[in-house]
Design an enzyme around this catalytic site. Sequence first.
Site, PDB file in Angstrom:
ATOM      1  N   ASP A  41       0.837  -1.205   0.000  1.00  0.00           N
ATOM      2  CA  ASP A  41       0.000   0.000   0.000  1.00  0.00           C
ATOM      3  C   ASP A  41       0.873   1.257   0.000  1.00  0.00           C
ATOM      4  O   ASP A  41       0.576   2.248  -0.683  1.00  0.00           O
ATOM      5  CB  ASP A  41      -0.917  -0.024   1.237  1.00  0.00           C
ATOM      6  CG  ASP A  41      -2.077   0.947   1.138  1.00  0.00           C
ATOM      7  OD1 ASP A  41      -2.373   1.433   0.030  1.00  0.00           O
ATOM      8  OD2 ASP A  41      -2.699   1.223   2.182  1.00  0.00           O
ATOM      9  N   ARG A  60      -9.998  10.884 -11.907  1.00  0.00           N
ATOM     10  CA  ARG A  60      -9.519  10.793 -10.519  1.00  0.00           C
ATOM     11  C   ARG A  60      -9.003   9.402 -10.179  1.00  0.00           C
ATOM     12  O   ARG A  60      -8.483   9.184  -9.082  1.00  0.00           O
ATOM     13  CB  ARG A  60     -10.673  11.146  -9.569  1.00  0.00           C
ATOM     14  CG  ARG A  60     -11.191  12.579  -9.697  1.00  0.00           C
ATOM     15  CD  ARG A  60     -12.436  12.739  -8.832  1.00  0.00           C
ATOM     16  NE  ARG A  60     -12.150  12.389  -7.447  1.00  0.00           N
ATOM     17  CZ  ARG A  60     -13.072  11.891  -6.605  1.00  0.00           C
ATOM     18  NH1 ARG A  60     -14.310  11.689  -6.995  1.00  0.00           N
ATOM     19  NH2 ARG A  60     -12.744  11.593  -5.360  1.00  0.00           N
ATOM     20  N   LYS A  61      -9.189   8.448 -11.068  1.00  0.00           N
ATOM     21  CA  LYS A  61      -8.819   7.058 -10.748  1.00  0.00           C
ATOM     22  C   LYS A  61      -7.415   6.723 -11.239  1.00  0.00           C
ATOM     23  O   LYS A  61      -7.099   6.923 -12.408  1.00  0.00           O
ATOM     24  CB  LYS A  61      -9.812   6.089 -11.390  1.00  0.00           C
ATOM     25  CG  LYS A  61     -11.222   6.227 -10.884  1.00  0.00           C
ATOM     26  CD  LYS A  61     -12.052   5.078 -11.415  1.00  0.00           C
ATOM     27  CE  LYS A  61     -13.333   5.567 -12.027  1.00  0.00           C
ATOM     28  NZ  LYS A  61     -14.183   4.496 -12.548  1.00  0.00           N
TER      29      LYS A  61
HETATM   30  C1  LIG Z   1       5.169  12.396  -4.908  1.00  0.00           C
HETATM   31  C2  LIG Z   1       5.354  11.249  -3.945  1.00  0.00           C
HETATM   32  C3  LIG Z   1       4.860  11.468  -2.571  1.00  0.00           C
HETATM   33  C4  LIG Z   1       5.642  10.745  -1.617  1.00  0.00           C
HETATM   34  C5  LIG Z   1       5.208  10.961  -0.279  1.00  0.00           C
HETATM   35  C6  LIG Z   1       6.335  10.728   0.546  1.00  0.00           C
HETATM   36  C7  LIG Z   1       5.867  10.653   1.887  1.00  0.00           C
HETATM   37  C8  LIG Z   1       5.377   9.298   2.166  1.00  0.00           C
HETATM   38  C9  LIG Z   1       4.624   9.279   3.393  1.00  0.00           C
HETATM   39  C10 LIG Z   1       3.726   8.370   3.581  1.00  0.00           C
HETATM   40  C11 LIG Z   1       3.394   7.255   2.623  1.00  0.00           C
HETATM   41  C12 LIG Z   1       2.262   7.590   1.724  1.00  0.00           C
HETATM   42  C13 LIG Z   1       1.655   6.403   1.170  1.00  0.00           C
HETATM   43  C14 LIG Z   1       0.258   6.289   1.678  1.00  0.00           C
HETATM   44  C15 LIG Z   1      -0.328   4.973   1.325  1.00  0.00           C
HETATM   45  C16 LIG Z   1      -1.465   4.624   2.226  1.00  0.00           C
HETATM   46  C17 LIG Z   1      -2.751   5.058   1.640  1.00  0.00           C
HETATM   47  C18 LIG Z   1      -3.890   4.667   2.509  1.00  0.00           C
HETATM   48  O1  LIG Z   1      -3.796   3.767   3.273  1.00  0.00           O
HETATM   49  S1  LIG Z   1      -5.318   5.580   2.391  1.00  0.00           S
HETATM   50  C19 LIG Z   1      -6.305   4.903   3.725  1.00  0.00           C
HETATM   51  C20 LIG Z   1      -7.217   3.801   3.282  1.00  0.00           C
HETATM   52  N1  LIG Z   1      -8.242   4.304   2.359  1.00  0.00           N
HETATM   53  C21 LIG Z   1      -9.276   4.992   2.814  1.00  0.00           C
HETATM   54  O2  LIG Z   1      -9.479   5.225   3.979  1.00  0.00           O
HETATM   55  C22 LIG Z   1     -10.240   5.468   1.749  1.00  0.00           C
HETATM   56  C23 LIG Z   1     -11.676   5.416   2.239  1.00  0.00           C
HETATM   57  N2  LIG Z   1     -12.561   5.716   1.104  1.00  0.00           N
HETATM   58  C24 LIG Z   1     -12.848   6.982   0.769  1.00  0.00           C
HETATM   59  O3  LIG Z   1     -12.448   7.944   1.414  1.00  0.00           O
HETATM   60  C25 LIG Z   1     -13.662   7.172  -0.480  1.00  0.00           C
HETATM   61  O4  LIG Z   1     -14.413   6.029  -0.741  1.00  0.00           O
HETATM   62  C26 LIG Z   1     -12.765   7.467  -1.714  1.00  0.00           C
HETATM   63  C27 LIG Z   1     -11.961   8.743  -1.481  1.00  0.00           C
HETATM   64  C28 LIG Z   1     -11.817   6.318  -2.037  1.00  0.00           C
HETATM   65  C29 LIG Z   1     -13.673   7.700  -2.932  1.00  0.00           C
HETATM   66  O5  LIG Z   1     -14.744   8.516  -2.520  1.00  0.00           O
HETATM   67  P1  LIG Z   1     -15.195   9.773  -3.396  1.00  0.00           P
HETATM   68  O6  LIG Z   1     -16.529  10.195  -2.857  1.00  0.00           O
HETATM   69  O7  LIG Z   1     -14.123  10.792  -3.459  1.00  0.00           O
HETATM   70  O8  LIG Z   1     -15.347   9.234  -4.862  1.00  0.00           O
HETATM   71  P2  LIG Z   1     -16.459   8.235  -5.456  1.00  0.00           P
HETATM   72  O9  LIG Z   1     -17.430   9.033  -6.221  1.00  0.00           O
HETATM   73  O10 LIG Z   1     -16.996   7.325  -4.411  1.00  0.00           O
HETATM   74  O11 LIG Z   1     -15.555   7.342  -6.435  1.00  0.00           O
HETATM   75  C30 LIG Z   1     -14.924   7.960  -7.537  1.00  0.00           C
HETATM   76  C31 LIG Z   1     -14.817   6.931  -8.625  1.00  0.00           C
HETATM   77  O12 LIG Z   1     -14.018   5.840  -8.114  1.00  0.00           O
HETATM   78  C32 LIG Z   1     -14.799   4.619  -8.120  1.00  0.00           C
HETATM   79  N3  LIG Z   1     -14.496   3.861  -6.926  1.00  0.00           N
HETATM   80  C33 LIG Z   1     -14.418   4.305  -5.666  1.00  0.00           C
HETATM   81  N4  LIG Z   1     -14.126   3.334  -4.823  1.00  0.00           N
HETATM   82  C34 LIG Z   1     -14.010   2.230  -5.572  1.00  0.00           C
HETATM   83  C35 LIG Z   1     -13.704   0.884  -5.280  1.00  0.00           C
HETATM   84  N5  LIG Z   1     -13.460   0.469  -4.012  1.00  0.00           N
HETATM   85  N6  LIG Z   1     -13.653   0.010  -6.291  1.00  0.00           N
HETATM   86  C36 LIG Z   1     -13.888   0.391  -7.582  1.00  0.00           C
HETATM   87  N7  LIG Z   1     -14.169   1.682  -7.914  1.00  0.00           N
HETATM   88  C37 LIG Z   1     -14.241   2.553  -6.937  1.00  0.00           C
HETATM   89  C38 LIG Z   1     -16.229   5.079  -8.135  1.00  0.00           C
HETATM   90  O13 LIG Z   1     -17.095   4.109  -8.686  1.00  0.00           O
HETATM   91  C39 LIG Z   1     -16.156   6.326  -8.979  1.00  0.00           C
HETATM   92  O14 LIG Z   1     -16.082   5.929 -10.322  1.00  0.00           O
HETATM   93  P3  LIG Z   1     -16.856   6.742 -11.485  1.00  0.00           P
HETATM   94  O15 LIG Z   1     -16.310   8.145 -11.413  1.00  0.00           O
HETATM   95  O16 LIG Z   1     -18.297   6.682 -11.122  1.00  0.00           O
HETATM   96  O17 LIG Z   1     -16.505   6.034 -12.752  1.00  0.00           O
END
Ligand SMILES: CCCCCCCC/C=C\CCCCCCCC(=O)SCCNC(=O)CCNC(=O)[C@H](O)C(C)(C)COP(=O)(O)OP(=O)(O)OC[C@H]1O[C@@H](n2cnc3c(N)ncnc32)[C@H](O)[C@@H]1OP(=O)(O)O
Length: 259
Positions: A171, A217-218
């Site tokens: 992840d 956004r995906k």
């Molecule tokens: C430049 C480099 C940078 C380096 C950085 C260095 C520093 C490093 C430091 C640190 C490491 C960093 C690394 C981090 C890694 C860890 C990340 C995590 O663990 S994240 C925590 C776990 N995940 C959650 O807690 C999300 C919980 N879920 C949500 O908040 C929402 O459901 C969210 C944001 C994922 C989507 O919600 P909506 O309301 O914004 O969007 P909607 O409309 O629901 O979905 C948009 C499109 O995506 C599809 N979609 C959404 N979820 C889906 C799913 N599960 N499966 C399939 N499609 C999905 C939908 O069907 C929709 O598609 P259509 O636009 O209609 O075509």
Amino acid sequence: MGGGRGRRSNPAGDSIPQLCHRTPGVPIDVPVPTPPHVPQPRPPRPHCCVSLQASCSVSPQDLAVPNAGWSAAMCEQYQRLLRCTTNGSWRRIPSYRRGLDHLPEVLQMTVDPGPGPRLFLRNVDAEGAGFEYAIFLHASGRRTRCLCQVGPYLEGHQGFAHGGAIATLVDTTVGTCALAAAKMSAMTAKLSISYLAPVPLGAVVVADSRVEQHEGRKIFLSCQVCDTQRDTLYAEATALFIQVEDNNSPPSPAACPQR
Ligand SMILES: CCCCCCCC/C=C\CCCCCCCC(=O)SCCNC(=O)CCNC(=O)[C@H](O)C(C)(C)COP(=O)(O)OP(=O)(O)OC[C@H]1O[C@@H](n2cnc3c(N)ncnc32)[C@H](O)[C@@H]1OP(=O)(O)O
């Protein structure tokens, strides 16, 4: 153990990365209890603007560097990857104990996470006991490579890494890749992992991730976790990240001050 148990991997390119980007922060507000019939407000989005270089006078400690807990194999692979950064094709990403420390200073001043939060992979202080890792970002911004030594505190079955630890490694590797590609915050929406061979505790592994597709956004990504010789494929994964807006409207990556 390990050798030959997994599928043979397809060695990817030998180049490697480094980075500078944005990191999602951790939601910090304690939710106020609300009657069940009242819709809950959406939680704040994590910050995404991550500074990839440290240069301020009170920089947090960059932990993506060798320490006494790194094995000879880990050090050797790290040096090999560092050599790949000399021509700019890859870049090493600094890694700090807290997500907050990855934010530009201007954003840090707007966030008060309290004393507790720290990155999941940095929650073991004893050198060599938990995750020891360094992530490199390809110049394309669409590939990451994570070198990781799997410490004894990550045990699942006796002598082997917990599947959740491998998932965390994956992840983080794909997440860093997604952040780089998104140039804004992104969160894991879906993560699918096939565990193909057990990872012995103490092993040094390489997780290679790349963006497969970026549609609106995906962001669809893939990841492979291998041994350093690419003889054993321990796990392979696919992930979907969704770009999200920051709650506090951080500046674009180009505007992020470099520390
Ligand atoms: C430049 C480099 C940078 C380096 C950085 C260095 C520093 C490093 C430091 C640190 C490491 C960093 C690394 C981090 C890694 C860890 C990340 C995590 O663990 S994240 C925590 C776990 N995940 C959650 O807690 C999300 C919980 N879920 C949500 O908040 C929402 O459901 C969210 C944001 C994922 C989507 O919600 P909506 O309301 O914004 O969007 P909607 O409309 O629901 O979905 C948009 C499109 O995506 C599809 N979609 C959404 N979820 C889906 C799913 N599960 N499966 C399939 N499609 C999905 C939908 O069907 C929709 O598609 P259509 O636009 O209609 O075509």
